[in-house]
Design a protein around this motif. Sequence first.
Motif, PDB file in Angstrom:
ATOM      1  N   SER A   4      -3.218 -14.952 -28.240  1.00 32.13           N
ATOM      2  CA  SER A   4      -2.752 -13.567 -28.171  1.00 32.13           C
ATOM      3  C   SER A   4      -3.809 -12.568 -28.624  1.00 32.13           C
ATOM      4  CB  SER A   4      -1.482 -13.394 -29.005  1.00 32.13           C
ATOM      5  OG  SER A   4      -1.769 -13.613 -30.371  1.00 32.13           O
ATOM      6  N   LEU A   6      -7.084 -12.692 -27.727  1.00 31.29           N
ATOM      7  CA  LEU A   6      -8.246 -12.800 -26.861  1.00 31.29           C
ATOM      8  C   LEU A   6      -8.258 -11.717 -25.787  1.00 31.29           C
ATOM      9  CD1 LEU A   6      -8.174 -16.648 -26.219  1.00 31.29           C
ATOM     10  CD2 LEU A   6      -9.497 -15.423 -27.929  1.00 31.29           C
ATOM     11  N   ASN A   7      -9.460 -11.223 -25.420  1.00 31.31           N
ATOM     12  CA  ASN A   7      -9.555 -10.324 -24.281  1.00 31.31           C
ATOM     13  C   ASN A   7      -9.543 -11.160 -23.005  1.00 31.31           C
ATOM     14  OD1 ASN A   7     -12.210 -11.165 -23.579  1.00 31.31           O
ATOM     15  ND2 ASN A   7     -13.090  -9.759 -25.069  1.00 31.31           N
ATOM     16  N   SER A   8      -9.591 -10.523 -21.844  1.00 29.82           N
ATOM     17  CA  SER A   8      -9.409 -11.265 -20.589  1.00 29.82           C
ATOM     18  C   SER A   8     -10.527 -12.273 -20.333  1.00 29.82           C
ATOM     19  CB  SER A   8      -9.264 -10.311 -19.414  1.00 29.82           C
ATOM     20  OG  SER A   8     -10.463  -9.619 -19.187  1.00 29.82           O
ATOM     21  N   ALA A   9     -11.777 -11.955 -20.668  1.00 27.72           N
ATOM     22  CA  ALA A   9     -12.871 -12.914 -20.473  1.00 27.72           C
ATOM     23  C   ALA A   9     -12.711 -14.109 -21.401  1.00 27.72           C
ATOM     24  CB  ALA A   9     -14.216 -12.238 -20.707  1.00 27.72           C
ATOM     25  N   GLU A  10     -12.354 -13.843 -22.633  1.00 30.60           N
ATOM     26  CA  GLU A  10     -12.140 -14.933 -23.586  1.00 30.60           C
ATOM     27  C   GLU A  10     -10.937 -15.772 -23.173  1.00 30.60           C
ATOM     28  OE1 GLU A  10     -11.783 -12.478 -27.049  1.00 30.60           O
ATOM     29  OE2 GLU A  10     -13.788 -12.994 -27.757  1.00 30.60           O
ATOM     30  N   MET A  11      -9.899 -15.105 -22.679  1.00 27.59           N
ATOM     31  CA  MET A  11      -8.702 -15.824 -22.229  1.00 27.59           C
ATOM     32  C   MET A  11      -9.037 -16.731 -21.049  1.00 27.59           C
ATOM     33  SD  MET A  11      -5.553 -16.572 -22.569  1.00 27.59           S
ATOM     34  CE  MET A  11      -4.636 -15.361 -23.470  1.00 27.59           C
ATOM     35  N   GLU A  12      -9.830 -16.229 -20.114  1.00 25.57           N
ATOM     36  CA  GLU A  12     -10.216 -17.040 -18.964  1.00 25.57           C
ATOM     37  C   GLU A  12     -11.033 -18.254 -19.415  1.00 25.57           C
ATOM     38  OE1 GLU A  12     -12.611 -16.615 -14.756  1.00 25.57           O
ATOM     39  OE2 GLU A  12     -11.821 -14.818 -15.723  1.00 25.57           O
ATOM     40  N   ARG A  13     -11.959 -18.051 -20.330  1.00 25.97           N
ATOM     41  CA  ARG A  13     -12.758 -19.148 -20.864  1.00 25.97           C
ATOM     42  C   ARG A  13     -11.860 -20.161 -21.575  1.00 25.97           C
ATOM     43  NH1 ARG A  13     -16.998 -16.413 -22.357  1.00 25.97           N
ATOM     44  NH2 ARG A  13     -15.955 -15.502 -24.153  1.00 25.97           N
TER      45      ARG A  13
END
Length: 78
Positions: A4, A6-13
Motif C-alpha cells: 500500500s 508503493l508508487n506505480s513503478a515500485e508496485m509493478e516491480r
Amino acid sequence: MDPSSLNSAEMERFLNQEKERAMVNEMVAKLTSVCWDKCITSTPGSKFSSSESSCLSHCAQRYMDMSLIIMKRFQSMQ
C-alpha cells in the motif's frame, strides 16, 4: 514490503517479482512431481538407492535444461 505504500513503478516491480517467485515455485513443484514419478518406483526407505539418486539428479538436470531452452525460445519470439 507493504504494497500500500508503493508508487506505480515500485508496485509493478513488486508484482513482477511475485510473479517470478510463483513461477519458480510452480516449476519446482512440477519438477519434483515428474522426477519422483519417473525415478521412485517403489516405496521409499529412509534414503534413496544409488540408482534412484542418479535418476533424480539426471531428471532434474534435463528438466532445468529444457526449461532454459524453452524460455530462450520464447524470449527470441518477442
